[in-house]
Design a protein around this motif. Structure first.
Motif, PDB file in Angstrom:
ATOM      1  N   ILE A 139       0.638  -1.238  -0.037  1.00 62.57           N
ATOM      2  CA  ILE A 139      -0.102  -0.078  -0.044  1.00 62.57           C
ATOM      3  C   ILE A 139       0.753   1.386   0.085  1.00 62.57           C
ATOM      4  O   ILE A 139       0.547   2.199  -0.894  1.00 62.57           O
ATOM      5  N   PRO A 140       1.916   1.429   0.890  1.00 65.90           N
ATOM      6  CA  PRO A 140       2.726   2.542   0.887  1.00 65.90           C
ATOM      7  C   PRO A 140       3.511   2.478  -0.615  1.00 65.90           C
ATOM      8  O   PRO A 140       3.905   3.865  -1.058  1.00 65.90           O
ATOM      9  N   LEU A 141       3.861   1.602  -0.949  1.00 66.55           N
ATOM     10  CA  LEU A 141       4.705   1.556  -2.276  1.00 66.55           C
ATOM     11  C   LEU A 141       3.772   2.089  -3.442  1.00 66.55           C
ATOM     12  O   LEU A 141       4.260   2.863  -4.229  1.00 66.55           O
ATOM     13  N   PHE A 142       2.499   1.745  -3.488  1.00 71.39           N
ATOM     14  CA  PHE A 142       1.847   2.060  -4.623  1.00 71.39           C
ATOM     15  C   PHE A 142       1.376   3.503  -4.238  1.00 71.39           C
ATOM     16  O   PHE A 142       1.286   4.378  -5.158  1.00 71.39           O
ATOM     17  N   ALA A 143       1.349   4.069  -2.907  1.00 67.35           N
ATOM     18  CA  ALA A 143       1.141   5.435  -2.811  1.00 67.35           C
ATOM     19  C   ALA A 143       2.244   6.162  -3.155  1.00 67.35           C
ATOM     20  O   ALA A 143       2.017   7.394  -3.629  1.00 67.35           O
TER      21      ALA A 143
ATOM     22  N   GLN B 239       2.182   9.162  -5.905  1.00 71.99           N
ATOM     23  CA  GLN B 239       2.523  10.603  -5.719  1.00 71.99           C
ATOM     24  C   GLN B 239       3.563  10.912  -6.693  1.00 71.99           C
ATOM     25  O   GLN B 239       3.618  12.155  -6.995  1.00 71.99           O
ATOM     26  N   LEU B 240       4.341   9.970  -7.171  1.00 76.49           N
ATOM     27  CA  LEU B 240       5.369  10.332  -8.362  1.00 76.49           C
ATOM     28  C   LEU B 240       4.804  10.523  -9.465  1.00 76.49           C
ATOM     29  O   LEU B 240       5.024  11.560 -10.293  1.00 76.49           O
ATOM     30  N   LEU B 241       3.714   9.930  -9.839  1.00 74.55           N
ATOM     31  CA  LEU B 241       2.786  10.054 -11.154  1.00 74.55           C
ATOM     32  C   LEU B 241       2.302  11.701 -10.996  1.00 74.55           C
ATOM     33  O   LEU B 241       2.063  12.327 -11.839  1.00 74.55           O
ATOM     34  N   ARG B 242       1.623  11.892  -9.858  1.00 76.46           N
ATOM     35  CA  ARG B 242       1.050  13.165  -9.743  1.00 76.46           C
ATOM     36  C   ARG B 242       2.031  14.283  -9.607  1.00 76.46           C
ATOM     37  O   ARG B 242       1.721  15.378 -10.215  1.00 76.46           O
TER      38      ARG B 242
END
Length: 118
Positions: free
Chosen positions: A19-23, A27-30
């Motif tokens: 979950i934190p890895l996907f978050a 955030q990097l994509l954002r």
């Protein structure tokens, strides 16, 4: 065959890492969208990484004893916590991960005020 409790605990640790890895990935994509594609007049504030990154660090420390690939093997080897207290260490690291994610704004503002950055 592993007991049900062990299987559930391993699944929870996998989720605590995933979950934190996907978050962080989101955030990097954002951040990329914010930097290159968004309209500078209406794009708002830069995406923040404090909560997901701290949660990822503490989740990785919690899962270090249960994963058998690097860097988790090294984390497990240099961990100063005795083997008899590793379960408590795992629970404490997962609790810190949740706490850091929940209070990321307060942590970020404290660090900034301590460093004198506005």
């Amino acid at each position: 065959m592993l007991p049900t409790q062990v299987i559930v605990a391993l699944l929870v640790l996998q989720l605590a890492l995933a979950i934190p890895l996907f978050a962080v990935a989101i955030q990097l994509l954002r951040l990329l969208h914010w930097s290159f594609l968004a309209d500078p007049q209406s794009r708002g504030e830069r995406p923040q990484f404090t909560g997901p990154v701290l949660a990822l660090v503490f989740s990785a420390l919690a899962a270090a004893d249960f994963l058998s690939f690097e860097p988790f093997v090294t984390f497990s080897r240099i961990n100063p916590v005795p083997e008899s207290a590793r379960a408590y260490f795992t629970v404490a690291m997962l609790a810190l991960a949740v706490w850091c994610w929940a209070y990321a704004g307060a942590i970020r503002s404290r660090i900034r005020s301590a460093l004198g950055v506005s």
